[in-house]
Design a protein around this motif. Structure first.
Motif, PDB file in Angstrom:
ATOM      1  N   UNK A  87      42.662  21.847  37.231  1.00 50.97           N
ATOM      2  CA  UNK A  87      42.486  23.293  37.074  1.00 50.97           C
ATOM      3  C   UNK A  87      41.773  23.888  38.279  1.00 50.97           C
ATOM      4  N   UNK A  88      40.772  23.180  38.793  1.00 57.10           N
ATOM      5  CA  UNK A  88      40.039  23.659  39.968  1.00 57.10           C
ATOM      6  C   UNK A  88      40.924  23.648  41.204  1.00 57.10           C
ATOM      7  N   UNK A  89      41.625  22.542  41.418  1.00 55.50           N
ATOM      8  CA  UNK A  89      42.465  22.408  42.609  1.00 55.50           C
ATOM      9  C   UNK A  89      43.560  23.476  42.634  1.00 55.50           C
ATOM     10  N   UNK A  90      44.248  23.635  41.504  1.00 53.94           N
ATOM     11  CA  UNK A  90      45.336  24.617  41.463  1.00 53.94           C
ATOM     12  C   UNK A  90      44.816  26.047  41.579  1.00 53.94           C
ATOM     13  N   UNK A  91      43.709  26.336  40.914  1.00 57.17           N
ATOM     14  CA  UNK A  91      43.156  27.692  41.009  1.00 57.17           C
ATOM     15  C   UNK A  91      42.772  28.024  42.447  1.00 57.17           C
ATOM     16  N   UNK A  92      42.138  27.070  43.126  1.00 60.33           N
ATOM     17  CA  UNK A  92      41.752  27.312  44.521  1.00 60.33           C
ATOM     18  C   UNK A  92      42.974  27.527  45.404  1.00 60.33           C
ATOM     19  N   UNK A  93      44.002  26.700  45.210  1.00 58.78           N
ATOM     20  CA  UNK A  93      45.218  26.835  46.015  1.00 58.78           C
ATOM     21  C   UNK A  93      45.886  28.193  45.800  1.00 58.78           C
ATOM     22  N   UNK A  94      45.953  28.611  44.546  1.00 60.74           N
ATOM     23  CA  UNK A  94      46.681  29.844  44.239  1.00 60.74           C
ATOM     24  C   UNK A  94      45.908  31.099  44.618  1.00 60.74           C
ATOM     25  N   UNK A  95      44.591  31.010  44.601  1.00 68.25           N
ATOM     26  CA  UNK A  95      43.780  32.177  44.950  1.00 68.25           C
ATOM     27  C   UNK A  95      43.642  32.347  46.460  1.00 68.25           C
ATOM     28  N   UNK A  96      43.927  31.304  47.205  1.00 66.13           N
ATOM     29  CA  UNK A  96      43.841  31.380  48.663  1.00 66.13           C
ATOM     30  C   UNK A  96      44.894  32.360  49.183  1.00 66.13           C
ATOM     31  N   UNK A  97      44.438  33.464  49.745  1.00 66.14           N
ATOM     32  CA  UNK A  97      45.360  34.470  50.276  1.00 66.14           C
ATOM     33  C   UNK A  97      46.103  35.251  49.219  1.00 66.14           C
ATOM     34  N   UNK A  98      45.536  35.319  48.010  1.00 70.35           N
ATOM     35  CA  UNK A  98      46.242  35.986  46.905  1.00 70.35           C
ATOM     36  C   UNK A  98      45.607  37.324  46.544  1.00 70.35           C
ATOM     37  N   UNK A  99      45.169  38.066  47.540  1.00 70.99           N
ATOM     38  CA  UNK A  99      44.483  39.328  47.280  1.00 70.99           C
ATOM     39  C   UNK A  99      45.395  40.398  46.695  1.00 70.99           C
ATOM     40  N   UNK A 109      42.814  33.556  36.867  1.00 68.88           N
ATOM     41  CA  UNK A 109      42.614  32.415  37.764  1.00 68.88           C
ATOM     42  C   UNK A 109      41.143  32.264  38.138  1.00 68.88           C
ATOM     43  N   UNK A 110      40.447  33.387  38.327  1.00 73.15           N
ATOM     44  CA  UNK A 110      39.022  33.327  38.659  1.00 73.15           C
ATOM     45  C   UNK A 110      38.214  32.759  37.492  1.00 73.15           C
ATOM     46  N   UNK A 111      38.646  33.056  36.254  1.00 76.86           N
ATOM     47  CA  UNK A 111      37.969  32.497  35.073  1.00 76.86           C
ATOM     48  C   UNK A 111      38.103  30.973  35.080  1.00 76.86           C
ATOM     49  N   UNK A 112      39.324  30.487  35.346  1.00 68.08           N
ATOM     50  CA  UNK A 112      39.563  29.044  35.408  1.00 68.08           C
ATOM     51  C   UNK A 112      38.710  28.412  36.506  1.00 68.08           C
ATOM     52  N   UNK A 113      38.702  29.046  37.676  1.00 67.96           N
ATOM     53  CA  UNK A 113      37.923  28.539  38.812  1.00 67.96           C
ATOM     54  C   UNK A 113      36.439  28.489  38.473  1.00 67.96           C
ATOM     55  N   UNK A 114      35.910  29.597  37.934  1.00 68.18           N
ATOM     56  CA  UNK A 114      34.484  29.678  37.627  1.00 68.18           C
ATOM     57  C   UNK A 114      34.080  28.651  36.583  1.00 68.18           C
ATOM     58  N   UNK A 132      33.272  38.140  39.846  1.00 70.69           N
ATOM     59  CA  UNK A 132      34.505  38.803  40.269  1.00 70.69           C
ATOM     60  C   UNK A 132      35.489  38.908  39.110  1.00 70.69           C
ATOM     61  N   UNK A 133      35.578  37.867  38.293  1.00 65.57           N
ATOM     62  CA  UNK A 133      36.487  37.897  37.143  1.00 65.57           C
ATOM     63  C   UNK A 133      36.126  39.038  36.197  1.00 65.57           C
ATOM     64  N   UNK A 134      34.833  39.215  35.943  1.00 64.75           N
ATOM     65  CA  UNK A 134      34.389  40.309  35.068  1.00 64.75           C
ATOM     66  C   UNK A 134      34.738  41.658  35.682  1.00 64.75           C
ATOM     67  N   UNK A 135      34.454  41.813  36.970  1.00 62.56           N
ATOM     68  CA  UNK A 135      34.716  43.095  37.635  1.00 62.56           C
ATOM     69  C   UNK A 135      36.202  43.458  37.595  1.00 62.56           C
ATOM     70  N   UNK A 136      37.066  42.471  37.835  1.00 62.56           N
ATOM     71  CA  UNK A 136      38.502  42.736  37.820  1.00 62.56           C
ATOM     72  C   UNK A 136      38.954  43.082  36.407  1.00 62.56           C
ATOM     73  N   UNK A 137      38.501  42.301  35.428  1.00 60.63           N
ATOM     74  CA  UNK A 137      38.915  42.541  34.043  1.00 60.63           C
ATOM     75  C   UNK A 137      38.427  43.896  33.546  1.00 60.63           C
ATOM     76  N   UNK A 138      37.231  44.291  33.969  1.00 60.85           N
ATOM     77  CA  UNK A 138      36.688  45.592  33.554  1.00 60.85           C
ATOM     78  C   UNK A 138      37.522  46.745  34.099  1.00 60.85           C
ATOM     79  N   UNK A 139      38.065  46.569  35.292  1.00 57.28           N
ATOM     80  CA  UNK A 139      38.826  47.654  35.919  1.00 57.28           C
ATOM     81  C   UNK A 139      40.296  47.650  35.518  1.00 57.28           C
ATOM     82  N   UNK A 140      40.712  46.628  34.770  1.00 59.32           N
ATOM     83  CA  UNK A 140      42.111  46.509  34.379  1.00 59.32           C
ATOM     84  C   UNK A 140      42.353  47.193  33.039  1.00 59.32           C
TER      85      UNK A 140
END
Length: 205
Positions: A87-99, A109-114, A132-140
């Motif tokens: 879960x950590x490896x995949x989350x890091x790979x997918x979040x890299x450059x995924x802005x 993905x940030x929840x999984x990473x955290x 960051x996960x909280x901030x994104x979820x709050x704004x969604x």
């Protein structure tokens, strides 16, 4: 002929990835216990297929597809405790450059990473990811249960850090989970609150 073969192979891999995405997209929250157990068993049997689907889609499709598979596997990792380092490896790979990805998928993905960083004791990194996960979820506009999950992970990171506004996040998660009738979230929030009181009792004793 080789070009045609490569085209056929690509189409087959795309159908493979789409199929395994469909196997984890429907939420298992609220499933009867026996149905949930069967789902977990099936994911375990097909786990190598999920890995293959994530790897191919990460390299060949828009990032959203691999993130959907990743987020769909979260409860499998949590409930079975299997392949958690994945879960950590995949989350890091997918979040890299995924802005530029869907904010909801990035938050998941940030929840999984955290959560996995917390388990490994990398608390500063876990704090940044969960915040960051909280901030994104709050704004969604789709916050809902994702916001509850983000708040819970943020609270659990704070619990490990001994302080850090833990009650604030727990109380928000508990209130929102009750408003949404999100029973799993409510159960985790109550469990975490119990741990907080136990920790406080131990420190005062």
């Amino acid at each position: 002929a080789r070009l045609e073969e490569r085209g056929d192979s690509s189409a087959l891999q795309k159908r493979h990835a789409a199929f395994f995405r469909s196997q984890v997209e429907p939420t298992i929250r609220g499933m009867p216990a026996e149905q949930k157990r069967r789902w977990l068993d099936q994911v375990n049997l097909d786990y190598e297929n999920f890995r293959t689907a994530m790897a191919w889609s990460l390299d060949n499709e828009p990032r959203d597809l691999s993130l959907r598979i990743l987020s769909g596997l979260r409860l499998f990792w949590v409930l079975r405790g299997a392949y958690v380092l994945d879960s950590l490896v995949w989350a890091q790979r997918m979040l890299d450059g995924a802005d530029e990805v869907d904010p909801t998928l990035r938050s998941r993905a940030m929840i999984i990473l955290a959560d996995e960083l917390r388990r490994q004791g990398k608390l500063d990194q876990a704090l940044a990811a969960s915040t960051e996960a909280v901030e994104i979820a709050e704004s969604s506009s789709e916050g809902g249960e994702d916001l509850v999950d983000a708040l819970l992970v943020r609270a659990e990171v704070g619990l490990r850090r001994k302080g850090d506004a833990v009650e604030h996040y727990m109380d928000r998660a508990l209130q929102l989970s009750r408003e949404l009738a999100y029973r799993e979230g409510e159960a985790v929030a109550l469990h975490d609150r119990g741990l907080l009181y136990l920790c406080r009792g131990s420190s005062e004793a």
